[in-house]
Design an enzyme around this catalytic site. Structure first.
Site, mmCIF file in Angstrom:
data_model
loop_
_atom_site.group_PDB
_atom_site.id
_atom_site.type_symbol
_atom_site.label_atom_id
_atom_site.label_comp_id
_atom_site.label_asym_id
_atom_site.label_seq_id
_atom_site.Cartn_x
_atom_site.Cartn_y
_atom_site.Cartn_z
ATOM 1 N N CYS A 16 0.946 -1.249 -0.031
ATOM 2 C CA CYS A 16 -0.024 0.169 0.047
ATOM 3 C C CYS A 16 0.981 1.482 0.146
ATOM 4 O O CYS A 16 1.625 1.510 0.975
ATOM 5 C CB CYS A 16 -0.833 -0.143 1.223
ATOM 6 S SG CYS A 16 -1.768 1.617 1.258
ATOM 7 N N CYS A 19 -0.617 4.478 2.566
ATOM 8 C CA CYS A 19 -0.606 4.338 3.978
ATOM 9 C C CYS A 19 -0.284 2.702 4.342
ATOM 10 O O CYS A 19 0.870 2.531 3.883
ATOM 11 C CB CYS A 19 -1.926 4.676 4.432
ATOM 12 S SG CYS A 19 -3.471 4.053 3.724
ATOM 13 N N SER A 20 -1.206 2.010 4.816
ATOM 14 C CA SER A 20 -0.630 0.669 5.091
ATOM 15 C C SER A 20 -2.018 0.033 4.931
ATOM 16 O O SER A 20 -2.117 -0.768 6.053
ATOM 17 C CB SER A 20 0.082 0.662 6.452
ATOM 18 O OG SER A 20 -0.896 1.198 7.498
ATOM 19 N N CYS A 21 -2.751 0.085 3.970
ATOM 20 C CA CYS A 21 -4.052 -0.550 3.823
ATOM 21 C C CYS A 21 -3.507 -2.258 3.788
ATOM 22 O O CYS A 21 -2.542 -2.478 3.238
ATOM 23 C CB CYS A 21 -4.792 -0.393 2.606
ATOM 24 S SG CYS A 21 -5.450 1.200 2.616
HETATM 25 CO CO LIG Z 1 -3.274 1.922 2.596
#
Ligand SMILES: [Co+2]
Length: 117
Positions: A16, A19-21
């Protein structure tokens, strides 16, 4: 969620960039490296280099596909079935699959691989 299949010809990698999906409902908490700026930036620019740092060297004949997760769509990798597992049951195969393999930074391998001839 979309599952992408690794084969002898195609290797999929999940990231991702924004962000950090992460498919946390399936894989639990994301590893620290997944959230790092370096992984998020470099996976798109140089996926083969990133995979090499994870100890995974892919031949030039293998196409690398990078999947950028979003809040709406998460990706999971269906790892390639290792050779020598033809006799194994679904439960035995399941036990070989790791979180890293489902993110695409590792392959699934037999624990004994490389030991016997
Ligand atoms: Co993300």
């Amino acid at each position: 969620m979309l599952v992408v299949e690794n084969t002898a010809q195609v290797h999929n990698l999940v990231v991702c960039t924004l962000c950090s999906c992460y498919p946390w409902s399936t894989l639990g908490l994301p590893p620290v490296w997944y959230k790092s700026t370096a992984y998020r930036a470099r996976s798109v620019i140089d996926p083969r280099g990133v995979l090499r740092e994870f100890g995974l060297e892919l031949g030039n004949e293998v196409e690398v596909r990078v999947w950028d997760s979003t809040a709406d769509l998460r990706y999971l990798v269906l790892p390639e079935r290792p050779t020598g597992t033809e006799h194994m049951s679904e439960a035995e195969l399941t036990a070989l699959v790791t979180r890293d393999a489902m993110l695409g930074v590792a392959k699934v391998s037999l624990p004994s691989e490389g030991i016997h001839s």
